[in-house]
Enzyme design. Structure first.
Site: not given
Length: 239
Positions: A8, A129
């Site tokens: 990330d 998500d």
């Protein structure tokens, strides 16, 4: 089962968030390119990269680093975060990205999604998500009124072949994946599913493998060494 080590990106560094909170970040490596090389060295077959800055800004802010990673490794790289135009998709492919993950755009711009899937087919993955079962967008800052199941069904109708499902409440917690939500997703769509969020142990991975989940994204567990990358790759190869 495919194993996807996660990188990330935030402000040029490799970080992990806790439950998607940008204020709760931990820097795992100041050099994301070096981290990518480490994952490849230990046997990773594909890398999963998220541009966290891009997810908030709505455009890729870490493209130079992503390009460096693609040049530094020989394995495929899939990238998500802030990709909301065809130009952005084409830029990523042009620097060597193998597959592109669309999130916010999948919910708010169906025309763009349909066109992108038509052009690039299986190279386009949709990331869903969820927070308490509802789809979160724009770097997890906004929660919609659309259930993750309904969005997954829409994606399947459009022709999306692979979905990355993340339970935000599990992300970065090492609390185990949300098996119940994944099972419900499996009952409603036939797309390939990649599980993300909460995976903490080889046992978690085996459970997902037993469910016939296509792949699993592993982040914090690799950095904190609760999962050994070489071991989990060997285990899933034998399953």
């Amino acid at each position: 089962m495919e194993i996807f080590p996660a990188i990330d990106l935030k402000e040029g560094r490799c970080v992990r968030l806790y439950q998607g909170e940008f204020s709760k970040e931990t820097v795992m490596n100041e050099d994301p390119v070096a981290q990518a090389i480490i994952f490849e060295k230990f046997g990773a077959k594909t890398l999963h990269i998220v541009d966290l800055d891009g997810a908030i800004a709505g455009e890729s802010l870490n493209l130079p680093i992503i390009e460096k990673i693609c040049k530094a490794v020989r394995i495929p790289v899939q990238v998500g975060g802030g990709i909301r135009s065809l130009v952005a998709v084409e830029k990523l492919f042009s620097v060597g990205v193998d597959k592109v993950i669309l999130g916010t755009a999948a919910l708010y711009d169906k025309t763009f999604l349909e066109e992108t899937v038509r052009l690039y087919k299986e190279k386009i993955i949709v990331g869903i998500d969820a927070k308490n079962g509802f789809v979160a967008t724009r770097g997890w800052l906004d929660v919609s009124e659309i259930s993750y199941i309904d969005l997954a069904k829409q994606m399947e109708k459009i022709g999306v072949q692979t979905i990355v499902f993340t339970d935000i409440s599990k992300d970065g917690t090492l609390a185990g994946p949300n098996v119940e939500q994944l099972e419900l997703l499996q009952k409603n769509v036939a797309t390939r599913l990649i599980a993300s969020g909460g995976v903490a142990s080889i046992q978690d991975v085996k459970k997902l493998n037993d469910m016939n989940i296509y792949g699993v994204i592993i982040g914090k567990a690799l950095y904190e060494k609760t999962i050994d990358l070489e071991e989990v790759l060997e285990v899933t190869k034998l399953c």
